[in-house]
Write a protein that holds these residues in place. Structure first.
Motif, mmCIF file in Angstrom:
data_model
loop_
_atom_site.group_PDB
_atom_site.id
_atom_site.type_symbol
_atom_site.label_atom_id
_atom_site.label_comp_id
_atom_site.label_asym_id
_atom_site.label_seq_id
_atom_site.Cartn_x
_atom_site.Cartn_y
_atom_site.Cartn_z
ATOM 1 N N ALA A 1 61.255 7.899 -64.303
ATOM 2 C CA ALA A 1 61.367 7.021 -65.461
ATOM 3 C C ALA A 1 60.391 7.434 -66.558
ATOM 4 N N SER A 2 60.853 7.313 -67.790
ATOM 5 C CA SER A 2 59.968 7.608 -68.918
ATOM 6 C C SER A 2 59.053 6.424 -69.171
ATOM 7 N N GLY A 3 57.842 6.701 -69.497
ATOM 8 C CA GLY A 3 56.917 5.616 -69.755
ATOM 9 C C GLY A 3 56.484 4.930 -68.475
ATOM 10 N N ARG A 4 55.554 4.042 -68.622
ATOM 11 C CA ARG A 4 55.022 3.345 -67.455
ATOM 12 C C ARG A 4 55.858 2.082 -67.223
ATOM 13 N N ILE A 5 56.994 2.256 -66.579
ATOM 14 C CA ILE A 5 57.863 1.111 -66.386
ATOM 15 C C ILE A 5 58.009 0.707 -64.939
ATOM 16 N N VAL A 6 57.731 1.643 -64.028
ATOM 17 C CA VAL A 6 58.074 1.385 -62.635
ATOM 18 C C VAL A 6 57.335 0.178 -62.088
ATOM 19 N N ASP A 7 56.129 -0.103 -62.606
ATOM 20 C CA ASP A 7 55.406 -1.255 -62.074
ATOM 21 C C ASP A 7 55.695 -2.538 -62.850
ATOM 22 N N THR A 8 56.550 -2.474 -63.865
ATOM 23 C CA THR A 8 56.949 -3.676 -64.596
ATOM 24 C C THR A 8 58.448 -3.906 -64.573
ATOM 25 N N ARG B 1 70.066 2.772 -42.702
ATOM 26 C CA ARG B 1 70.155 4.218 -42.919
ATOM 27 C C ARG B 1 69.447 4.656 -44.197
ATOM 28 N N PHE B 2 69.472 3.825 -45.211
ATOM 29 C CA PHE B 2 68.872 4.163 -46.507
ATOM 30 C C PHE B 2 67.586 3.365 -46.699
ATOM 31 N N THR B 3 66.648 3.972 -47.409
ATOM 32 C CA THR B 3 65.392 3.304 -47.739
ATOM 33 C C THR B 3 65.047 3.557 -49.194
ATOM 34 N N ILE B 4 64.801 2.485 -49.931
ATOM 35 C CA ILE B 4 64.375 2.606 -51.320
ATOM 36 C C ILE B 4 62.864 2.413 -51.381
ATOM 37 N N SER B 5 62.209 3.215 -52.201
ATOM 38 C CA SER B 5 60.759 3.113 -52.338
ATOM 39 C C SER B 5 60.367 3.521 -53.748
ATOM 40 N N LYS B 6 59.123 3.255 -54.088
ATOM 41 C CA LYS B 6 58.667 3.614 -55.422
ATOM 42 C C LYS B 6 57.245 4.124 -55.366
ATOM 43 N N ASP B 7 56.922 4.999 -56.301
ATOM 44 C CA ASP B 7 55.579 5.536 -56.442
ATOM 45 C C ASP B 7 55.165 5.243 -57.881
ATOM 46 N N ASN B 8 54.357 4.213 -58.053
ATOM 47 C CA ASN B 8 53.980 3.815 -59.408
ATOM 48 C C ASN B 8 53.176 4.901 -60.120
ATOM 49 N N LYS C 1 53.565 8.031 -59.947
ATOM 50 C CA LYS C 1 54.475 9.071 -60.420
ATOM 51 C C LYS C 1 55.606 8.498 -61.254
ATOM 52 N N ASN C 2 55.620 7.179 -61.413
ATOM 53 C CA ASN C 2 56.682 6.522 -62.187
ATOM 54 C C ASN C 2 58.064 6.899 -61.673
ATOM 55 N N THR C 3 58.198 6.913 -60.371
ATOM 56 C CA THR C 3 59.423 7.407 -59.744
ATOM 57 C C THR C 3 59.874 6.465 -58.643
ATOM 58 N N VAL C 4 61.184 6.312 -58.537
ATOM 59 C CA VAL C 4 61.800 5.558 -57.463
ATOM 60 C C VAL C 4 62.621 6.522 -56.619
ATOM 61 N N TYR C 5 62.620 6.304 -55.317
ATOM 62 C CA TYR C 5 63.297 7.206 -54.389
ATOM 63 C C TYR C 5 64.362 6.450 -53.595
ATOM 64 N N LEU C 6 65.344 7.197 -53.133
ATOM 65 C CA LEU C 6 66.329 6.671 -52.188
ATOM 66 C C LEU C 6 66.441 7.690 -51.060
ATOM 67 N N TYR D 1 73.675 6.487 -59.149
ATOM 68 C CA TYR D 1 73.016 6.157 -60.395
ATOM 69 C C TYR D 1 71.766 5.319 -60.139
ATOM 70 N N CYS D 2 70.736 5.622 -60.893
ATOM 71 C CA CYS D 2 69.519 4.831 -60.901
ATOM 72 C C CYS D 2 69.589 3.849 -62.062
ATOM 73 N N ALA D 3 69.071 2.644 -61.867
ATOM 74 C CA ALA D 3 69.096 1.626 -62.916
ATOM 75 C C ALA D 3 67.760 0.902 -62.976
ATOM 76 N N ALA D 4 67.457 0.361 -64.146
ATOM 77 C CA ALA D 4 66.192 -0.340 -64.336
ATOM 78 C C ALA D 4 66.373 -1.535 -65.257
ATOM 79 N N ARG D 5 65.541 -2.556 -65.048
ATOM 80 C CA ARG D 5 65.502 -3.689 -65.943
ATOM 81 C C ARG D 5 64.110 -4.313 -65.862
ATOM 82 N N PHE D 6 63.641 -4.823 -66.977
ATOM 83 C CA PHE D 6 62.373 -5.521 -66.976
ATOM 84 C C PHE D 6 62.515 -6.798 -66.166
ATOM 85 N N SER D 7 61.484 -7.121 -65.400
ATOM 86 C CA SER D 7 61.513 -8.337 -64.610
ATOM 87 C C SER D 7 60.192 -9.086 -64.741
#
Length: 127
Positions: free
Chosen positions: A24-31, A67-74, A76-81, A95-101
């Motif tokens: 992800a561009s910018g620091r969004i993964v933790d928000t 079988r699948f596991t989703i994880s994130k590395d804040n 690195k601003n990256t989400v994994y599957l 497809y990867c998707a994001a939304r502010f929460s």
């Protein structure tokens, strides 16, 4: 506009494993809450997995649970599957998707709840 770039797709055999990444561009993964969806040509986009803003809550489609596991590395601003025990029915564009929460532990499983999408990465599983 949030930019998302998926990678890691490819051609594998049934029973193999594969890990998709979503940078992800910018620091969004933790928000932002994040999700993975998949789509076959001519069909609707289906929920696969989602992770909350804080990463402490995940949700999975029944077809991939266990079988699948989703994880994130804040950092690195990256989400994994991580996808294990793949079968031909898992073949699709992912497809990867994001939304502010605002809510820290909320997960979102409806594609209409997301407003940023990556370009997709093809996963093909041969039998």
């Amino acid at each position: 506009q949030v930019q998302l770039v998926e990678s890691g797709g490819g051609l594998v055999q049934a029973g193999d494993s594969l890990t998709l990444s979503c940078a992800a561009s910018g620091r969004i993964v933790d928000t932002y809450a994040m999700g993975w969806f998949r789509q076959d040509p001519g069909k609707e986009r289906l929920f696969v997995a989602a992770i909350s803003r804080t990463g402490d809550n995940q949700a999975y489609a029944d077809s991939v649970k266990g079988r699948f596991t989703i994880s994130k590395d804040n950092a690195k601003n990256t989400v994994y599957l991580r996808m294990n025990i793949l079968n031909p029915e898992d073949t699709a564009v992912y497809y990867c998707a994001a939304r502010f929460s605002v809510r820290l532990s909320a997960v979102f499983t409806d594609p209409g709840e997301y407003n940023s999408w990556g370009q997709g990465t093809q996963v093909t599983v041969s039998s």
